[in-house]
Design an enzyme around this catalytic site. Sequence first.
Site, PDB file in Angstrom:
ATOM      1  N   CYS A  51      82.206  -7.589  39.658  1.00 14.15           N
ATOM      2  CA  CYS A  51      80.758  -7.855  39.532  1.00 14.15           C
ATOM      3  C   CYS A  51      80.283  -9.092  40.275  1.00 14.15           C
ATOM      4  O   CYS A  51      79.113  -9.447  40.192  1.00 14.15           O
ATOM      5  CB  CYS A  51      80.371  -7.937  38.056  1.00 14.15           C
ATOM      6  SG  CYS A  51      80.966  -9.433  37.223  1.00 14.15           S
ATOM      7  N   CYS A 111      86.577 -11.390  32.810  1.00 10.20           N
ATOM      8  CA  CYS A 111      85.292 -11.774  33.369  1.00 10.20           C
ATOM      9  C   CYS A 111      84.239 -11.770  32.265  1.00 10.20           C
ATOM     10  O   CYS A 111      84.158 -10.827  31.468  1.00 10.20           O
ATOM     11  CB  CYS A 111      84.910 -10.794  34.475  1.00 10.20           C
ATOM     12  SG  CYS A 111      83.230 -11.026  35.104  1.00 10.20           S
ATOM     13  N   CYS A 131      84.664 -12.555  40.587  1.00 10.40           N
ATOM     14  CA  CYS A 131      85.161 -11.296  40.050  1.00 10.40           C
ATOM     15  C   CYS A 131      84.987 -10.202  41.099  1.00 10.40           C
ATOM     16  O   CYS A 131      83.891 -10.030  41.639  1.00 10.40           O
ATOM     17  CB  CYS A 131      84.402 -10.942  38.770  1.00 10.40           C
ATOM     18  SG  CYS A 131      84.855  -9.326  38.100  1.00 10.40           S
ATOM     19  N   CYS A 166      96.336 -18.099  35.251  1.00 11.09           N
ATOM     20  CA  CYS A 166      97.170 -17.335  36.173  1.00 11.09           C
ATOM     21  C   CYS A 166      96.438 -16.029  36.493  1.00 11.09           C
ATOM     22  O   CYS A 166      96.239 -15.196  35.612  1.00 11.09           O
ATOM     23  CB  CYS A 166      98.509 -17.085  35.493  1.00 11.09           C
ATOM     24  SG  CYS A 166      99.745 -16.351  36.541  1.00 11.09           S
ATOM     25  N   CYS A 175      81.646  -8.523  33.204  1.00 11.76           N
ATOM     26  CA  CYS A 175      82.052  -7.107  33.236  1.00 11.76           C
ATOM     27  C   CYS A 175      83.320  -6.826  32.436  1.00 11.76           C
ATOM     28  O   CYS A 175      83.782  -5.692  32.407  1.00 11.76           O
ATOM     29  CB  CYS A 175      82.198  -6.609  34.674  1.00 11.76           C
ATOM     30  SG  CYS A 175      83.667  -7.210  35.549  1.00 11.76           S
TER      31      CYS A 175
END
Length: 164
Positions: free
Chosen positions: A68, A114, A65, A137, A117
């Site tokens: 984070c 995510c 991510c 995707c 976060c």
Amino acid sequence: MPKVHLFDRSGTLVGPVETNKVVKSDEAWRAQLSPDQFRVLRCQGTERPFCGVLLDNKKSGVYCCAGCRLPLFSSQSKFNSGTGWPSFFAPIAPGNVVEHADHSHGMTRIEIVCGRCDGHLGHVFPDGPPPTRLRYCLNSESLDFVDDSELTSLADPLVESAQQ
């Protein structure tokens, strides 16, 4: 508290480990992210197809991510979907990627975010390859790539305290 899988100091994915949600003000996110990353991760935006910097990445490693640094996908599950966005057939671990119903734009899709976060990553569709038949995707703007040789840079202190 979400339960996610994290890397330890040896570069091994371990878990699940309980972690706190990463919560920041828009101002703090804007200070950390580029304008395009903010638009995608925090405002559910989508980058144009065939433009993402990670679309043609063929290196071995982990996609994290961009907000984070939570590990999300392994390069081992990446495939060329022909859609113009980085695509994967499975997340790196349960809990690291969370699914939500998305009824925007006059259609029903499954949004993926995510697990730490809540940053918008993209969508998942039931038209991927075996073994899952799923296509996650992703927007390149929502991801950072970490080469296999640098996985120890993702070591999370929570892993050490959970193992004691």
